[in-house]
Design an enzyme around this catalytic site. Structure first.
Site, PDB file in Angstrom:
ATOM      1  N   HIS A  71       0.795  -1.352   0.018  1.00  0.00           N
ATOM      2  CA  HIS A  71       0.117   0.238   0.165  1.00  0.00           C
ATOM      3  C   HIS A  71       0.952   1.165  -0.005  1.00  0.00           C
ATOM      4  O   HIS A  71       0.668   2.324  -0.875  1.00  0.00           O
ATOM      5  CB  HIS A  71      -0.854   0.020   1.032  1.00  0.00           C
ATOM      6  N   HIS A  78       0.500  -2.466   9.376  1.00  0.00           N
ATOM      7  CA  HIS A  78       2.128  -2.382   9.122  1.00  0.00           C
ATOM      8  C   HIS A  78       2.515  -1.630  10.229  1.00  0.00           C
ATOM      9  O   HIS A  78       2.130  -0.871  10.747  1.00  0.00           O
ATOM     10  CB  HIS A  78       2.146  -1.600   7.797  1.00  0.00           C
TER      11      HIS A  78
END
Length: 311
Positions: free
Chosen positions: A78, A125
């Protein structure tokens, strides 16, 4: 806000943003941006499978999103797409369109920051994953952007380009599927490669048929048109009609392709989710379906616009 930031890296965003760019803004920039997206995401997904770092542990992290939890964490793809797409868009459009440098750079930076921070907020993350994704994406752009002219010219003019494009993207998919066991990242990789192949082949067909020619260099840079109700309405109409065609073609190809691929490969098709965990089903299914979508974005839908006088 952070949910929106996460959506900037998901399929629903890609299936609207890239077509809008090609149908309403600049097809030249759109097809090159797709090439950047394909290579950045492919390298990112493969690197994830090679490194094999797990997602942040929960607890202590609170995970707001769970869809991609089966994938590995390092680097954040991403963050990679959130870096590559806005900054490539800025670099590809700055000398083709007249707008302030600071405005373009600021929008690209805000886009990047929103995506990156959203991945940390969603618990998917660590800061290290995101930083690695940004730096890895920047490194890929450093080498790939200078080669865009050569690659795009090859896609348009080489006689054997369609065969090479389809074979190369399929071969890359086969390689990526051998790196690890099944996860959502394998399907995403095949989706990305299929879309890239479809758009590249459509570019070649358009060039061969003399459709959607690139404007001559002496017309550059373009001035940004002033917004009007008619211009906005036409853009939204193109987007709605085009996306309906893309979604319909995607769903039709899904309905046809999954049973066909299962029959050819000898995999039972009763449980589709279980069947798709087989490489011989997931790769051709995703590749064919999204290759068709990519082809329709740049060939079928613009042809329909011409027929409907929406060009």
């Amino acid at each position: 806000m952070f949910t929106f930031g996460t959506e900037l890296g998901n399929e629903s965003f890609y299936i609207t943003f890239f077509p809008f760019l090609m149908w309403n803004v600049d097809a030249f920039v759109g097809r090159r941006l797709i090439m950047v997206w394909v290579w950045v995401m492919y390298l990112g997904q493969c690197t994830k499978d090679v490194i094999g770092w797990s997602r942040p542990a929960s607890p202590p992290v609170v995970k707001v999103e769970m869809f991609y939890n089966s994938e590995y964490s390092m680097p954040s793809t991403h963050a990679m797409s959130g870096t590559a797409i806005p900054f490539s868009l800025f670099l590809l459009t700055y000398y083709r369109w007249e707008y302030p440098f600071l405005l373009g750079f600021s929008l690209a930076l805000c886009w990047c920051l929103l995506v990156c921070v959203s991945r940390i907020y969603m618990g998917m993350h660590s800061i290290l994953d995101v930083m690695a994704g940004v730096l890895y994406s920047a490194l890929i752009l450093l080498f790939f952007l200078p080669a865009l002219d050569l690659i795009d010219n090859f896609n348009l003019t080489c006689r054997y380009a369609p065969l090479i494009i389809i074979s190369l993207h399929l071969g890359l998919g086969l390689f990526s599927f051998t790196l690890d066991t099944w996860s959502t990242s394998r399907g995403d990789t095949a989706l990305i490669l299929g879309t890239g192949a479809g758009v590249a082949v459509a570019s070649h067909v358009n060039h061969w048929l003399g459709l959607m020619p690139d404007p001559p260099l002496d017309q550059l840079p373009f001035s940004v048109p002033s917004l009007s109700a008619g211009l906005v309405g036409l853009g939204l109409l193109r987007l709605c009609v085009g996306v309906l065609v893309l979604v319909a073609s995607r769903d039709l190809m899904k309905a046809v392709t999954i049973p066909l691929v299962c029959w050819v490969s000898g995999v039972p098709s009763g449980d589709v989710r279980k069947a798709r965990q087989h490489m011989e089903v997931e790769l051709p299914y995703r590749y064919i379906v999204y290759g068709t979508v990519g082809f329709n974005v740049l060939f079928l839908v613009p042809l329909l616009f011409s027929y409907l006088h929406l060009s």
